[in-house]
Design a protein around this motif. Structure first.
Motif, PDB file in Angstrom:
ATOM      1  N   ILE A  53     140.200  71.533   9.905  1.00 39.30           N
ATOM      2  CA  ILE A  53     140.629  72.317   8.993  1.00 39.30           C
ATOM      3  C   ILE A  53     142.335  72.238   9.609  1.00 39.30           C
ATOM      4  O   ILE A  53     142.661  72.125  10.643  1.00 39.30           O
ATOM      5  CB  ILE A  53     140.098  73.821   9.049  1.00 39.30           C
ATOM      6  CG1 ILE A  53     140.210  74.588  10.459  1.00 39.30           C
ATOM      7  CG2 ILE A  53     138.742  73.654   8.598  1.00 39.30           C
ATOM      8  CD1 ILE A  53     140.105  75.928  10.350  1.00 39.30           C
ATOM      9  N   CYS A  54     143.207  72.669   8.669  1.00 39.21           N
ATOM     10  CA  CYS A  54     144.538  72.999   8.990  1.00 39.21           C
ATOM     11  C   CYS A  54     144.885  74.122   7.992  1.00 39.21           C
ATOM     12  O   CYS A  54     144.872  74.252   6.813  1.00 39.21           O
ATOM     13  CB  CYS A  54     145.354  71.755   8.741  1.00 39.21           C
ATOM     14  SG  CYS A  54     147.328  72.004   9.012  1.00 39.21           S
ATOM     15  N   MET A  55     145.772  75.246   8.715  1.00 41.07           N
ATOM     16  CA  MET A  55     146.499  76.397   7.925  1.00 41.07           C
ATOM     17  C   MET A  55     147.738  75.998   8.070  1.00 41.07           C
ATOM     18  O   MET A  55     148.228  76.403   9.149  1.00 41.07           O
ATOM     19  CB  MET A  55     145.874  77.608   8.674  1.00 41.07           C
ATOM     20  CG  MET A  55     144.393  77.706   8.015  1.00 41.07           C
ATOM     21  SD  MET A  55     143.854  79.334   8.644  1.00 41.07           S
ATOM     22  CE  MET A  55     142.191  79.327   8.171  1.00 41.07           C
ATOM     23  N   PRO A  56     148.440  75.332   7.256  1.00 44.75           N
ATOM     24  CA  PRO A  56     149.916  75.123   7.478  1.00 44.75           C
ATOM     25  C   PRO A  56     150.643  76.192   7.619  1.00 44.75           C
ATOM     26  O   PRO A  56     150.464  77.433   7.070  1.00 44.75           O
ATOM     27  CB  PRO A  56     150.387  74.271   6.192  1.00 44.75           C
ATOM     28  CG  PRO A  56     149.067  73.788   5.841  1.00 44.75           C
ATOM     29  CD  PRO A  56     148.030  74.492   6.041  1.00 44.75           C
ATOM     30  N   VAL A  57     151.829  76.310   8.446  1.00 44.28           N
ATOM     31  CA  VAL A  57     152.509  77.530   8.574  1.00 44.28           C
ATOM     32  C   VAL A  57     153.150  78.250   7.517  1.00 44.28           C
ATOM     33  O   VAL A  57     153.190  79.326   7.306  1.00 44.28           O
ATOM     34  CB  VAL A  57     153.692  77.379   9.733  1.00 44.28           C
ATOM     35  CG1 VAL A  57     154.650  76.075   9.371  1.00 44.28           C
ATOM     36  CG2 VAL A  57     154.453  78.368  10.153  1.00 44.28           C
ATOM     37  N   GLU A  58     153.464  77.023   6.305  1.00 40.80           N
ATOM     38  CA  GLU A  58     154.011  77.403   5.319  1.00 40.80           C
ATOM     39  C   GLU A  58     152.839  78.333   4.224  1.00 40.80           C
ATOM     40  O   GLU A  58     153.629  79.367   3.496  1.00 40.80           O
ATOM     41  CB  GLU A  58     154.395  75.990   4.580  1.00 40.80           C
ATOM     42  CG  GLU A  58     155.487  75.355   4.920  1.00 40.80           C
ATOM     43  CD  GLU A  58     155.026  74.506   5.909  1.00 40.80           C
ATOM     44  OE1 GLU A  58     155.846  73.741   6.856  1.00 40.80           O
ATOM     45  OE2 GLU A  58     154.039  74.216   6.325  1.00 40.80           O
ATOM     46  N   VAL A 111     141.229  71.299   4.275  1.00 42.48           N
ATOM     47  CA  VAL A 111     139.816  71.034   4.743  1.00 42.48           C
ATOM     48  C   VAL A 111     139.276  69.621   4.811  1.00 42.48           C
ATOM     49  O   VAL A 111     139.482  69.296   3.583  1.00 42.48           O
ATOM     50  CB  VAL A 111     138.770  72.078   4.217  1.00 42.48           C
ATOM     51  CG1 VAL A 111     137.283  71.779   4.842  1.00 42.48           C
ATOM     52  CG2 VAL A 111     139.138  73.657   4.264  1.00 42.48           C
ATOM     53  N   SER A 112     138.860  69.071   5.686  1.00 40.41           N
ATOM     54  CA  SER A 112     138.361  67.676   5.403  1.00 40.41           C
ATOM     55  C   SER A 112     136.745  67.663   5.741  1.00 40.41           C
ATOM     56  O   SER A 112     136.358  68.475   6.681  1.00 40.41           O
ATOM     57  CB  SER A 112     138.892  66.510   6.529  1.00 40.41           C
ATOM     58  OG  SER A 112     138.865  66.940   7.760  1.00 40.41           O
ATOM     59  N   ASP A 159     143.720  62.886   7.346  1.00 36.45           N
ATOM     60  CA  ASP A 159     144.063  63.631   8.573  1.00 36.45           C
ATOM     61  C   ASP A 159     144.954  64.765   7.971  1.00 36.45           C
ATOM     62  O   ASP A 159     145.985  64.922   7.686  1.00 36.45           O
ATOM     63  CB  ASP A 159     145.128  62.842   9.386  1.00 36.45           C
ATOM     64  CG  ASP A 159     145.549  63.741  10.663  1.00 36.45           C
ATOM     65  OD1 ASP A 159     145.027  64.916  10.827  1.00 36.45           O
ATOM     66  OD2 ASP A 159     146.334  63.230  11.425  1.00 36.45           O
ATOM     67  N   VAL A 160     144.267  66.037   7.866  1.00 40.31           N
ATOM     68  CA  VAL A 160     144.626  67.219   7.312  1.00 40.31           C
ATOM     69  C   VAL A 160     145.740  68.071   8.231  1.00 40.31           C
ATOM     70  O   VAL A 160     146.524  68.725   7.819  1.00 40.31           O
ATOM     71  CB  VAL A 160     143.359  68.311   7.024  1.00 40.31           C
ATOM     72  CG1 VAL A 160     142.688  67.846   5.778  1.00 40.31           C
ATOM     73  CG2 VAL A 160     142.801  68.531   8.347  1.00 40.31           C
ATOM     74  N   GLN A 161     145.801  67.544   9.505  1.00 43.85           N
ATOM     75  CA  GLN A 161     146.794  67.810  10.341  1.00 43.85           C
ATOM     76  C   GLN A 161     148.165  67.222  10.072  1.00 43.85           C
ATOM     77  O   GLN A 161     149.325  67.833  10.231  1.00 43.85           O
ATOM     78  CB  GLN A 161     146.539  67.591  11.637  1.00 43.85           C
ATOM     79  CG  GLN A 161     145.624  68.391  12.350  1.00 43.85           C
ATOM     80  CD  GLN A 161     145.303  69.784  12.221  1.00 43.85           C
ATOM     81  OE1 GLN A 161     146.332  70.568  12.442  1.00 43.85           O
ATOM     82  NE2 GLN A 161     144.127  70.496  12.083  1.00 43.85           N
ATOM     83  N   ALA A 219     148.269  64.664   3.635  1.00 42.92           N
ATOM     84  CA  ALA A 219     147.328  65.460   2.651  1.00 42.92           C
ATOM     85  C   ALA A 219     148.005  65.858   1.334  1.00 42.92           C
ATOM     86  O   ALA A 219     147.188  65.599   0.579  1.00 42.92           O
ATOM     87  CB  ALA A 219     147.338  66.773   3.678  1.00 42.92           C
ATOM     88  N   ALA A 220     149.245  65.983   1.127  1.00 42.17           N
ATOM     89  CA  ALA A 220     149.829  66.414   0.093  1.00 42.17           C
ATOM     90  C   ALA A 220     149.743  65.208  -1.128  1.00 42.17           C
ATOM     91  O   ALA A 220     149.587  65.115  -2.126  1.00 42.17           O
ATOM     92  CB  ALA A 220     151.163  66.988   0.066  1.00 42.17           C
ATOM     93  N   TRP A 221     150.135  64.018  -0.335  1.00 40.93           N
ATOM     94  CA  TRP A 221     150.099  62.717  -1.072  1.00 40.93           C
ATOM     95  C   TRP A 221     148.833  62.557  -1.742  1.00 40.93           C
ATOM     96  O   TRP A 221     148.360  62.132  -2.749  1.00 40.93           O
ATOM     97  CB  TRP A 221     150.566  61.521  -0.196  1.00 40.93           C
ATOM     98  CG  TRP A 221     150.089  60.542  -0.626  1.00 40.93           C
ATOM     99  CD1 TRP A 221     150.395  59.686  -1.717  1.00 40.93           C
ATOM    100  CD2 TRP A 221     149.517  59.296  -0.082  1.00 40.93           C
ATOM    101  NE1 TRP A 221     149.854  58.531  -1.831  1.00 40.93           N
ATOM    102  CE2 TRP A 221     149.179  58.139  -0.761  1.00 40.93           C
ATOM    103  CE3 TRP A 221     148.977  59.084   1.581  1.00 40.93           C
ATOM    104  CZ2 TRP A 221     148.550  56.882  -0.278  1.00 40.93           C
ATOM    105  CZ3 TRP A 221     148.408  58.124   1.704  1.00 40.93           C
ATOM    106  CH2 TRP A 221     148.127  57.096   1.074  1.00 40.93           C
TER     107      TRP A 221
END
Length: 504
Positions: free
Chosen positions: A343-348, A357-358, A394-396, A401-403
């Motif tokens: 999982i990644c919770m981007p700072v933005e 989430v992958s 790679d969700v980090q 991930a956006a692409w």
């Protein structure tokens, strides 16, 4: 290593060149916050303001991954995530939290449970006629309703069970002996307040500041209501948290804290106006009504340091507290949904607005199953946007991930829109703490999901990359290594013809 005081942690930072001492006067009203905000946004050092008044002020303590890891008594907080996974594999109960509660029974881990002691440095000086205005409490943004304590450990107790909760709630100074308590709707302290109110009793509250920074982190961690934050802190620091009985409330407080503020909430009294406050969303949270704490005592160490932080437009210091939580609570999420890879919770996304989430996808509709499952799990219920990818993403790597999300999503097919609880600070929600949420299935679509033949990602053969990277390094001396996205081949099942949902 476990720290016996905040000064001990500061000494480690100083020795490593991670601390700047500021001897010239800097005003707690706006100036300290502006300086610390710049340091946080540039990955700068921790700051120790030595001349704000009665006490020195420490800021940006958690401002980098390195310092946050050191604050949690490790070289990198992924080590704690690995230790939690090991605990999940070895202890017999079914849930992680059952296992955490068993720590006192797990042999060598018994030393990690909180221990009550007869005296502590936090009570070297006792003031029973306190004045909050003598503390260097910061006003961080120009439209704040006043000075706010921003890095506290707010200690309350369930009146029925006696179970302790330690939370991090901002506290507005309303007068020399009065604080407004920002206890949000979904927080455990609010449940304790309602319980005391139903019993017609006043509510004891203690506010600890400083001490081992692991205690401060645990006050911010999204632990379930019946799991003791100081037990979790003992697990992180590898040593028990020592507590003493507060001088006024009878609550147990950290013996090594720098300061402890004690008082009572009159649960029959009207609420008081609290705010506005420049919050971690980057916007001001509006003024609202909350309970008031009548302060009856302040105790402190002789060499106390006042800790503070700035929240506001990202990136700020709390991004690393959030990243530590993301990494250490991933094993918990994998208990709920074993298919989760990362999982990644981007700072933005300021924690609750976006989670990537992958998953290891093994059947049609699995991404939407994960979306609904996470929305039903603890504080993940307040996540406004969930985006689910295959495990080759790679969700980090947020740009990658956006692409992949923009390429993989058909908006009519792949969106899940629901109403539900959202963070009370979400000013865009249609109602208070209730609004719309969106889940996005950004995985490859199987034919049962309405997918066509799915194209492969363009990837150079690894042996060609190795040869050409070596050639490029000779042609362009000193070139920085290229960080390529991690792209794996698609799962074989996504190409397999299907009939009636059965793999052929």
């Amino acid at each position: 290593m476990a720290y016996r005081s905040l000064r001990e942690f500061l000494a480690r930072l100083d020795e490593a060149g991670e601390l700047v001492r500021i001897s010239e006067p800097v005003d707690p009203v706006l100036e300290m916050a502006a300086l610390a905000d710049r340091a946080a946004k540039q990955g700068g050092p921790a700051l120790l303001f030595e001349r704000p008044g009665a006490l020195p002020v420490a800021m940006n303590l958690f401002g980098t991954r390195r310092r946050t890891s050191w604050a949690l008594s490790c070289d990198d907080f992924e080590q704690h995530a690995d230790a939690l996974r090991a605990l999940l594999r070895t202890a017999p109960p079914q849930s992680f939290w059952d296992k955490l509660k068993m720590l006192p029974k797990l042999g060598k881990l018994a030393a990690m449970a909180p221990k009550h002691v007869s005296s502590g440095a936090c009570q070297e000086i006792v003031d029973r006629e306190p004045d909050l205005r003598t503390l260097p409490v910061l006003t961080t943004w120009p439209h704040d309703g006043g000075p706010f304590i921003t890095l506290p450990q707010v200690i309350t107790r369930d009146p029925e069970t006696g179970i302790r909760n330690v939370g991090m709630y901002r506290l507005q100074v309303l007068g020399p002996r009065r604080l407004a308590l920002h206890w949000q709707l979904h927080k455990t302290a609010t449940a304790h307040y309602r319980a005391y109110q139903q019993r017609g009793e006043r509510m004891p509250v203690a506010i600890a500041l400083g001490g081992d920074p692991a205690l401060t982190y645990c006050a911010s961690a999204p632990l379930p209501p019946n799991v003791d934050e100081y037990l979790f802190a003992g697990f992180l620091r590898g040593a028990s948290v020592h507590t003493v009985t507060g001088v006024a409330t009878g609550l147990d407080v950290p013996a090594d804290a720098d300061l402890v503020i004690e008082g009572f909430v009159d649960t029959s009294a009207p609420l008081v106006r609290e705010g506005p406050f420049g919050d971690h969303t980057g916007f001001y949270s509006l003024a609202d009504d909350y309970p008031a704490l009548d302060v009856v005592a302040i105790t402190r160490r002789k060499d106390a340091v006042y800790p503070a932080t700035v929240v506001g437009p990202p990136p700020v210091e709390d991004q690393w507290l959030g990243k530590a939580t993301e990494r250490m609570f991933l094993p918990l999420m994998q208990v709920v949904a074993p298919e989760i890879v990362d999982i990644c919770m981007p700072v933005e996304g300021v924690f609750h607005n976006l989670c990537l989430v992958s998953i290891k996808k093994e059947h049609p509709g699995q991404a939407k199953k994960v979306i609904h499952g996470l929305w039903g799990s603890g504080q993940m219920a307040q996540t406004k946007t969930l985006v689910v990818f295959d495990d080759d993403v790679d969700v980090q790597d947020v740009p990658q991930a956006a692409w992949r999300a923009f390429a993989n999503v058909d908006v009519k097919r792949d969106l899940v829109i629901a109403d539900g609880p959202v963070d009370v600070l979400d000013h865009a929600a249609g109602g208070f703490a209730f609004g719309g949420k969106i889940g996005v299935d950004a995985t490859r679509k199987w034919r049962e999901e309405g997918g066509r033949e799915w194209p492969e990602v363009c990837v150079h053969p690894p042996e060609v990359i190795a040869r050409m990277d070596a050639l490029y390094d000779r042609l362009v001396p000193g070139a920085a290594p290229l960080r390529r996205p991690r792209i794996a081949p698609p799962p074989a099942a996504s190409w397999t013809p299907r009939r009636g949902g059965i793999l052929q």
